[in-house]
Design a protein around this motif. Structure first.
Motif, mmCIF file in Angstrom:
data_model
loop_
_atom_site.group_PDB
_atom_site.id
_atom_site.type_symbol
_atom_site.label_atom_id
_atom_site.label_comp_id
_atom_site.label_asym_id
_atom_site.label_seq_id
_atom_site.Cartn_x
_atom_site.Cartn_y
_atom_site.Cartn_z
ATOM 1 N N ILE A 91 12.134 -11.731 1.217
ATOM 2 C CA ILE A 91 12.785 -10.496 1.682
ATOM 3 C C ILE A 91 13.321 -9.634 0.542
ATOM 4 C CG2 ILE A 91 14.747 -9.606 3.022
ATOM 5 C CD1 ILE A 91 12.266 -10.356 4.702
ATOM 6 N N PRO A 92 13.998 -10.168 -0.460
ATOM 7 C CA PRO A 92 14.461 -9.278 -1.533
ATOM 8 C C PRO A 92 13.324 -8.488 -2.191
ATOM 9 C CG PRO A 92 15.562 -11.398 -1.703
ATOM 10 C CD PRO A 92 14.477 -11.547 -0.650
ATOM 11 N N ALA A 93 12.199 -9.132 -2.452
ATOM 12 C CA ALA A 93 11.070 -8.438 -3.086
ATOM 13 C C ALA A 93 10.455 -7.412 -2.146
ATOM 14 C CB ALA A 93 10.017 -9.450 -3.538
ATOM 15 N N ILE A 94 10.348 -7.755 -0.863
ATOM 16 C CA ILE A 94 9.788 -6.810 0.109
ATOM 17 C C ILE A 94 10.671 -5.575 0.206
ATOM 18 C CG2 ILE A 94 9.270 -6.418 2.550
ATOM 19 C CD1 ILE A 94 8.510 -9.426 2.706
ATOM 20 N N ASP A 130 3.318 -16.564 -8.314
ATOM 21 C CA ASP A 130 4.594 -16.815 -7.639
ATOM 22 C C ASP A 130 5.464 -15.568 -7.477
ATOM 23 O OD1 ASP A 130 4.064 -19.574 -7.278
ATOM 24 O OD2 ASP A 130 4.753 -19.977 -9.329
ATOM 25 N N CYS A 131 4.911 -14.376 -7.679
ATOM 26 C CA CYS A 131 5.666 -13.130 -7.492
ATOM 27 C C CYS A 131 5.050 -12.340 -6.342
ATOM 28 C CB CYS A 131 5.621 -12.270 -8.748
ATOM 29 S SG CYS A 131 6.486 -13.007 -10.135
ATOM 30 N N VAL A 132 5.901 -11.801 -5.474
ATOM 31 C CA VAL A 132 5.448 -10.942 -4.392
ATOM 32 C C VAL A 132 5.079 -9.594 -5.000
ATOM 33 C CG1 VAL A 132 6.129 -9.760 -2.271
ATOM 34 C CG2 VAL A 132 6.831 -12.138 -2.663
ATOM 35 N N VAL A 133 3.807 -9.189 -4.824
ATOM 36 C CA VAL A 133 3.328 -7.948 -5.435
ATOM 37 C C VAL A 133 2.840 -6.935 -4.400
ATOM 38 C CG1 VAL A 133 2.793 -8.984 -7.670
ATOM 39 C CG2 VAL A 133 1.058 -8.986 -5.848
ATOM 40 N N GLY A 134 2.849 -7.316 -3.114
ATOM 41 C CA GLY A 134 2.437 -6.392 -2.069
ATOM 42 C C GLY A 134 2.856 -6.925 -0.711
ATOM 43 N N THR A 135 2.869 -6.024 0.262
ATOM 44 C CA THR A 135 3.241 -6.416 1.625
ATOM 45 C C THR A 135 2.671 -5.426 2.622
ATOM 46 O OG1 THR A 135 5.113 -7.026 3.045
ATOM 47 C CG2 THR A 135 5.431 -5.122 1.614
ATOM 48 N N ALA A 189 4.255 -0.214 6.900
ATOM 49 C CA ALA A 189 5.020 -0.684 5.737
ATOM 50 C C ALA A 189 4.125 -1.285 4.662
ATOM 51 C CB ALA A 189 6.110 -1.672 6.180
ATOM 52 N N VAL A 190 3.061 -0.588 4.335
ATOM 53 C CA VAL A 190 2.181 -1.023 3.245
ATOM 54 C C VAL A 190 2.845 -0.645 1.926
ATOM 55 C CG1 VAL A 190 -0.096 -0.792 2.185
ATOM 56 C CG2 VAL A 190 0.149 -0.615 4.683
ATOM 57 N N ARG A 191 3.088 -1.631 1.106
ATOM 58 C CA ARG A 191 3.699 -1.368 -0.191
ATOM 59 C C ARG A 191 3.073 -2.268 -1.240
ATOM 60 N NH1 ARG A 191 5.612 1.756 2.872
ATOM 61 N NH2 ARG A 191 7.663 2.725 2.846
#
Length: 150
Positions: A14-17, A61-66, A87-89
């Protein structure tokens, strides 16, 4: 591409999103990265609904898209099921490298597997770069959208 995984979002994401949602002039006005409680509550509601698919793209291990994909059973179009992409990011460091295309292709493939006959999305009128991106992927600006804040 291909050196990332697409998987369901979990609370630790959630923080990365939220940071990606807030990382532009529009998102900076609507998102609250300092208070994650509402986002965590929303994630629980999404997980409880089998028609909701909030996913992340993870590299090293890093969120890079959602993106969020919603499956919508319907009556119109002879009972067609459709999907809605929202919510494409893509993380700022990853933009332009094809990750957005792969996320949208994932959403289209998932929509097909769920029996959808139509994939739709909306994009803020000011996001002209996003509009060109979606058109390049075959989406057509066929409708005018309206919103009513409640």
């Amino acid at each position: 591409m291909g050196d990332f995984d697409i998987r369901p979002a979990v609370a630790d994401d959630i923080p990365a999103i939220v940071a990606m949602l807030a990382d532009d002039p529009l998102g900076a006005q609507r998102e609250s990265p300092d208070d994650l409680a509402p986002y965590l509550s929303a994630l629980e509601r999404l997980h409880d609904d089998p028609n909701q698919h909030l996913v992340v793209a993870v590299r090293d291990d890093c969120v890079v898209g959602t993106l969020q994909l919603t499956i919508i059973p319907g009556l119109s179009r002879t009972g067609a099921t459709r999907s809605l992409i929202e919510a494409v990011r893509i993380h700022a460091d990853e933009r332009g490298g094809g990750l957005g295309t792969e996320l949208i292709e994932w959403a289209i493939d998932t929509s097909r597997r769920h029996g959808c006959q139509l994939v739709q999305l909306t994009s803020d009128a000011t996001r002209t770069d996003a509009h060109r991106f979606y058109e390049r992927l075959g989406f057509q600006a066929s409708h005018v959208g309206f919103k009513l804040p409640l």
